[in-house]
Scaffold this motif. Structure first.
Motif, PDB file in Angstrom:
ATOM      1  N   LEU A 110      -2.180   4.025  -0.112  1.00  0.00           N
ATOM      2  CA  LEU A 110      -2.205   3.085   1.010  1.00  0.00           C
ATOM      3  C   LEU A 110      -1.549   1.758   0.628  1.00  0.00           C
ATOM      4  O   LEU A 110      -0.773   1.192   1.404  1.00  0.00           O
ATOM      5  CB  LEU A 110      -3.637   2.850   1.473  1.00  0.00           C
ATOM      6  CG  LEU A 110      -4.340   4.066   2.090  1.00  0.00           C
ATOM      7  CD1 LEU A 110      -5.827   3.771   2.306  1.00  0.00           C
ATOM      8  CD2 LEU A 110      -3.688   4.454   3.406  1.00  0.00           C
ATOM      9  N   VAL A 111      -1.856   1.274  -0.569  1.00  0.00           N
ATOM     10  CA  VAL A 111      -1.248   0.025  -1.032  1.00  0.00           C
ATOM     11  C   VAL A 111       0.270   0.176  -1.106  1.00  0.00           C
ATOM     12  O   VAL A 111       1.027  -0.700  -0.666  1.00  0.00           O
ATOM     13  CB  VAL A 111      -1.830  -0.381  -2.405  1.00  0.00           C
ATOM     14  CG1 VAL A 111      -1.025  -1.540  -3.007  1.00  0.00           C
ATOM     15  CG2 VAL A 111      -3.295  -0.776  -2.269  1.00  0.00           C
ATOM     16  N   LEU A 112       0.729   1.311  -1.642  1.00  0.00           N
ATOM     17  CA  LEU A 112       2.162   1.565  -1.716  1.00  0.00           C
ATOM     18  C   LEU A 112       2.777   1.611  -0.318  1.00  0.00           C
ATOM     19  O   LEU A 112       3.833   1.014  -0.065  1.00  0.00           O
ATOM     20  CB  LEU A 112       2.419   2.889  -2.438  1.00  0.00           C
ATOM     21  CG  LEU A 112       3.888   3.361  -2.476  1.00  0.00           C
ATOM     22  CD1 LEU A 112       4.767   2.357  -3.212  1.00  0.00           C
ATOM     23  CD2 LEU A 112       3.986   4.755  -3.105  1.00  0.00           C
ATOM     24  N   GLY A 113       2.102   2.305   0.595  1.00  0.00           N
ATOM     25  CA  GLY A 113       2.632   2.433   1.944  1.00  0.00           C
ATOM     26  C   GLY A 113       2.754   1.102   2.657  1.00  0.00           C
ATOM     27  O   GLY A 113       3.778   0.813   3.295  1.00  0.00           O
ATOM     28  N   PHE A 114       1.720   0.272   2.537  1.00  0.00           N
ATOM     29  CA  PHE A 114       1.772  -1.032   3.207  1.00  0.00           C
ATOM     30  C   PHE A 114       2.803  -1.953   2.549  1.00  0.00           C
ATOM     31  O   PHE A 114       3.444  -2.755   3.239  1.00  0.00           O
ATOM     32  CB  PHE A 114       0.394  -1.680   3.211  1.00  0.00           C
ATOM     33  CG  PHE A 114      -0.581  -1.018   4.156  1.00  0.00           C
ATOM     34  CD1 PHE A 114      -0.270  -0.866   5.496  1.00  0.00           C
ATOM     35  CD2 PHE A 114      -1.794  -0.541   3.710  1.00  0.00           C
ATOM     36  CE1 PHE A 114      -1.145  -0.255   6.379  1.00  0.00           C
ATOM     37  CE2 PHE A 114      -2.684   0.076   4.578  1.00  0.00           C
ATOM     38  CZ  PHE A 114      -2.360   0.219   5.914  1.00  0.00           C
ATOM     39  N   PHE A 115       2.980  -1.827   1.232  1.00  0.00           N
ATOM     40  CA  PHE A 115       3.990  -2.641   0.554  1.00  0.00           C
ATOM     41  C   PHE A 115       5.397  -2.251   1.013  1.00  0.00           C
ATOM     42  O   PHE A 115       6.234  -3.125   1.280  1.00  0.00           O
ATOM     43  CB  PHE A 115       3.863  -2.488  -0.960  1.00  0.00           C
ATOM     44  CG  PHE A 115       4.896  -3.252  -1.738  1.00  0.00           C
ATOM     45  CD1 PHE A 115       4.886  -4.642  -1.757  1.00  0.00           C
ATOM     46  CD2 PHE A 115       5.900  -2.588  -2.431  1.00  0.00           C
ATOM     47  CE1 PHE A 115       5.852  -5.362  -2.467  1.00  0.00           C
ATOM     48  CE2 PHE A 115       6.861  -3.297  -3.141  1.00  0.00           C
ATOM     49  CZ  PHE A 115       6.841  -4.682  -3.153  1.00  0.00           C
ATOM     50  N   LEU A 116       5.655  -0.953   1.124  1.00  0.00           N
ATOM     51  CA  LEU A 116       6.965  -0.501   1.580  1.00  0.00           C
ATOM     52  C   LEU A 116       7.233  -0.945   3.014  1.00  0.00           C
ATOM     53  O   LEU A 116       8.353  -1.327   3.365  1.00  0.00           O
ATOM     54  CB  LEU A 116       7.066   1.020   1.471  1.00  0.00           C
ATOM     55  CG  LEU A 116       7.085   1.584   0.046  1.00  0.00           C
ATOM     56  CD1 LEU A 116       7.061   3.106   0.067  1.00  0.00           C
ATOM     57  CD2 LEU A 116       8.309   1.087  -0.727  1.00  0.00           C
ATOM     58  N   LYS A 117       6.203  -0.916   3.851  1.00  0.00           N
ATOM     59  CA  LYS A 117       6.357  -1.410   5.218  1.00  0.00           C
ATOM     60  C   LYS A 117       6.649  -2.911   5.232  1.00  0.00           C
ATOM     61  O   LYS A 117       7.454  -3.395   6.029  1.00  0.00           O
ATOM     62  CB  LYS A 117       5.075  -1.134   6.017  1.00  0.00           C
ATOM     63  CG  LYS A 117       4.955   0.285   6.506  1.00  0.00           C
ATOM     64  CD  LYS A 117       5.584   0.435   7.882  1.00  0.00           C
ATOM     65  CE  LYS A 117       5.319   1.819   8.429  1.00  0.00           C
ATOM     66  NZ  LYS A 117       5.545   1.917   9.868  1.00  0.00           N
ATOM     67  N   PHE A 118       5.987  -3.654   4.343  1.00  0.00           N
ATOM     68  CA  PHE A 118       6.238  -5.088   4.241  1.00  0.00           C
ATOM     69  C   PHE A 118       7.707  -5.339   3.910  1.00  0.00           C
ATOM     70  O   PHE A 118       8.359  -6.193   4.531  1.00  0.00           O
ATOM     71  CB  PHE A 118       5.334  -5.699   3.175  1.00  0.00           C
ATOM     72  CG  PHE A 118       5.700  -7.096   2.774  1.00  0.00           C
ATOM     73  CD1 PHE A 118       5.538  -8.152   3.653  1.00  0.00           C
ATOM     74  CD2 PHE A 118       6.225  -7.351   1.515  1.00  0.00           C
ATOM     75  CE1 PHE A 118       5.892  -9.443   3.291  1.00  0.00           C
ATOM     76  CE2 PHE A 118       6.577  -8.634   1.146  1.00  0.00           C
ATOM     77  CZ  PHE A 118       6.415  -9.687   2.024  1.00  0.00           C
ATOM     78  N   LEU A 119       8.245  -4.594   2.952  1.00  0.00           N
ATOM     79  CA  LEU A 119       9.656  -4.751   2.596  1.00  0.00           C
ATOM     80  C   LEU A 119      10.570  -4.420   3.784  1.00  0.00           C
ATOM     81  O   LEU A 119      11.572  -5.097   4.021  1.00  0.00           O
ATOM     82  CB  LEU A 119      10.000  -3.855   1.401  1.00  0.00           C
ATOM     83  CG  LEU A 119       9.311  -4.190   0.079  1.00  0.00           C
ATOM     84  CD1 LEU A 119       9.752  -3.213  -1.008  1.00  0.00           C
ATOM     85  CD2 LEU A 119       9.610  -5.624  -0.354  1.00  0.00           C
ATOM     86  N   PHE A 120      10.194  -3.372   4.522  1.00  0.00           N
ATOM     87  CA  PHE A 120      10.969  -2.972   5.700  1.00  0.00           C
ATOM     88  C   PHE A 120      11.024  -4.115   6.714  1.00  0.00           C
ATOM     89  O   PHE A 120      12.092  -4.452   7.239  1.00  0.00           O
ATOM     90  CB  PHE A 120      10.338  -1.720   6.314  1.00  0.00           C
ATOM     91  CG  PHE A 120      10.918  -1.330   7.640  1.00  0.00           C
ATOM     92  CD1 PHE A 120      12.087  -0.600   7.710  1.00  0.00           C
ATOM     93  CD2 PHE A 120      10.293  -1.697   8.831  1.00  0.00           C
ATOM     94  CE1 PHE A 120      12.630  -0.230   8.943  1.00  0.00           C
ATOM     95  CE2 PHE A 120      10.827  -1.339  10.055  1.00  0.00           C
ATOM     96  CZ  PHE A 120      12.001  -0.604  10.109  1.00  0.00           C
ATOM     97  N   PHE A 121       9.869  -4.719   6.994  1.00  0.00           N
ATOM     98  CA  PHE A 121       9.843  -5.787   7.994  1.00  0.00           C
ATOM     99  C   PHE A 121      10.438  -7.090   7.459  1.00  0.00           C
ATOM    100  O   PHE A 121      10.932  -7.905   8.246  1.00  0.00           O
ATOM    101  CB  PHE A 121       8.421  -5.997   8.515  1.00  0.00           C
ATOM    102  CG  PHE A 121       8.004  -4.942   9.504  1.00  0.00           C
ATOM    103  CD1 PHE A 121       8.573  -4.906  10.766  1.00  0.00           C
ATOM    104  CD2 PHE A 121       7.079  -3.974   9.167  1.00  0.00           C
ATOM    105  CE1 PHE A 121       8.218  -3.934  11.680  1.00  0.00           C
ATOM    106  CE2 PHE A 121       6.717  -2.994  10.076  1.00  0.00           C
ATOM    107  CZ  PHE A 121       7.283  -2.963  11.334  1.00  0.00           C
ATOM    108  N   CYS A 122      10.423  -7.279   6.147  1.00  0.00           N
ATOM    109  CA  CYS A 122      11.134  -8.428   5.570  1.00  0.00           C
ATOM    110  C   CYS A 122      12.623  -8.341   5.900  1.00  0.00           C
ATOM    111  O   CYS A 122      13.258  -9.352   6.221  1.00  0.00           O
ATOM    112  CB  CYS A 122      10.932  -8.464   4.057  1.00  0.00           C
ATOM    113  SG  CYS A 122       9.342  -9.148   3.545  1.00  0.00           S
ATOM    114  N   ARG A 123      13.165  -7.148   5.824  1.00  0.00           N
ATOM    115  CA  ARG A 123      14.592  -6.960   6.125  1.00  0.00           C
ATOM    116  C   ARG A 123      14.898  -7.265   7.582  1.00  0.00           C
ATOM    117  O   ARG A 123      16.034  -7.584   7.942  1.00  0.00           O
ATOM    118  CB  ARG A 123      15.015  -5.531   5.797  1.00  0.00           C
ATOM    119  CG  ARG A 123      14.970  -5.203   4.312  1.00  0.00           C
ATOM    120  CD  ARG A 123      15.402  -3.776   4.051  1.00  0.00           C
ATOM    121  NE  ARG A 123      16.771  -3.530   4.483  1.00  0.00           N
ATOM    122  CZ  ARG A 123      17.356  -2.342   4.448  1.00  0.00           C
ATOM    123  NH1 ARG A 123      16.687  -1.289   4.018  1.00  0.00           N
ATOM    124  NH2 ARG A 123      18.602  -2.203   4.850  1.00  0.00           N
TER     125      ARG A 123
END
Length: 322
Positions: A256-269
């Motif tokens: 879950l932590v990995l998934g939310f971190f990857l989503k954070f990077l996606f929305f940063c872009r």
């Protein structure tokens, strides 16, 4: 006796509602007896007046303000006196066999809570918009088949949850497990409901013969915007807090932590990283504020194990592109 109530939530849907109603009211002659109910969420664009003037056979319930998708459809579900409730977005155009196909599919499956239709892209109906929803161990919800050729999704199958934009539900099970959680307001509420049904041991299916063309984000305005990003992020936390027992949350925590971190990077872009983080924070606040919500997974260990296996399988499907 009517078999199906088609519930259509509407909020400022002038651009879509006429075409939507024309299609749903002109189903094939062998369609089971059904009624159409529009629940209007305080529209100010004249769409409710258009319904009254051009579609006198359509029942309406007018709410004073925009109370959100969940409350609107719950109002419609409570008003329905039929064995099945079919939810349909106002930005859709249903095929003439749509109601018949969904009705037949759920009638044939006694263990089915819901059956989701084949949603096609408005601007490219040869492509899938949604062929049922999946949920994975990364905490991600995704539309099965999004952007893929529709011809590749011609087989009925079990799914994690139905997309509430074009799906039929068994009302007796809704009476048992509860309606849409209005704390969601909108987004992931259909995942939450499908998850809850699975915890009770029921199943959700996809029926390819029930086709509907979907504009997509007709109410919120775009696929990615600040309001949608924040609310969907909050609800992604809320779904976990509600439906996963604590031990399952701890087991899945690294994913879950990995998934939310990857989503954070996606929305940063997309320039919305902090909006996403704020949404996650709001999700924790919402989860604590609604901590008394019954966690239906407790005491249903076998169902939790079955769901966990699907979370793993759906993660592998992401790697294989659905």
């Amino acid at each position: 006796m009517k078999k199906v109530t088609v519930v259509i939530p509407n909020y400022n849907g002038m651009k879509f509602i006429e075409e939507c109603l024309n299609a749903i009211l002109n189903q094939d002659a062998d369609t089971p007896d059904y009624q159409v109910l529009v629940v209007d969420n305080g529209s100010e664009d004249g769409s409710l007046e258009l319904i009254h003037s051009q579609f006198p056979k359509v029942k309406t319930i007018a709410l004073n303000s925009n109370t959100g998708f969940c409350h609107a459809v719950n109002v419609g579900i409570r008003a329905a006196d039929t064995p099945y409730v079919l939810l349909l977005n106002n930005d859709t155009r249903a095929d003439a066999r749509f109601v018949r196909s969904l009705y037949d599919a759920i009638e044939d499956k006694p263990s089915a809570f819901s059956v989701s239709g084949k949603m096609l892209m408005w601007d490219n109906p040869e492509r899938i918009d949604d062929a049922g929803d999946r949920y994975c161990v990364l905490g991600w919800t995704y539309a099965r088949g999004k952007g893929k050729p529709a011809a590749d999704y011609g087989k009925a199958s079990e799914i994690f949850s139905a997309c509430g934009g074009a799906a039929i539900y068994r009302k007796s099970i809704l009476d048992q497990i509860g309606l849409f959680d209005e704390a969601h307001f909108a987004y992931l509420e259909d995942l939450d409901l499908g998850y809850r049904a699975k915890l009770y041991g029921y199943k959700n299916y996809y029926e390819p013969s029930a086709a509907v063309i979907h504009y997509g984000s007709g109410t919120s305005g775009s696929r990615y915007n600040s309001w949608k990003t924040s609310l969907a992020a909050a609800n992604s936390i809320y779904v976990i807090a509600k439906n996963m027992p604590l031990l399952q949350i701890l087991w899945n925590l690294p994913f879950l932590v990995l998934g939310f971190f990857l989503k954070f990077l996606f929305f940063c872009r997309k320039g919305m990283g902090m909006i996403y983080v704020k949404g996650l924070r709001d999700g924790f606040i919402k989860s604590f504020a609604n901590s008394r919500h019954p966690r239906t997974g407790r005491g249903k260990l076998g169902n939790c194990f079955a769901i966990q296996w699907q979370l793993y399988l759906n993660t592998l499907r992401i790697l294989k592109k659905y």
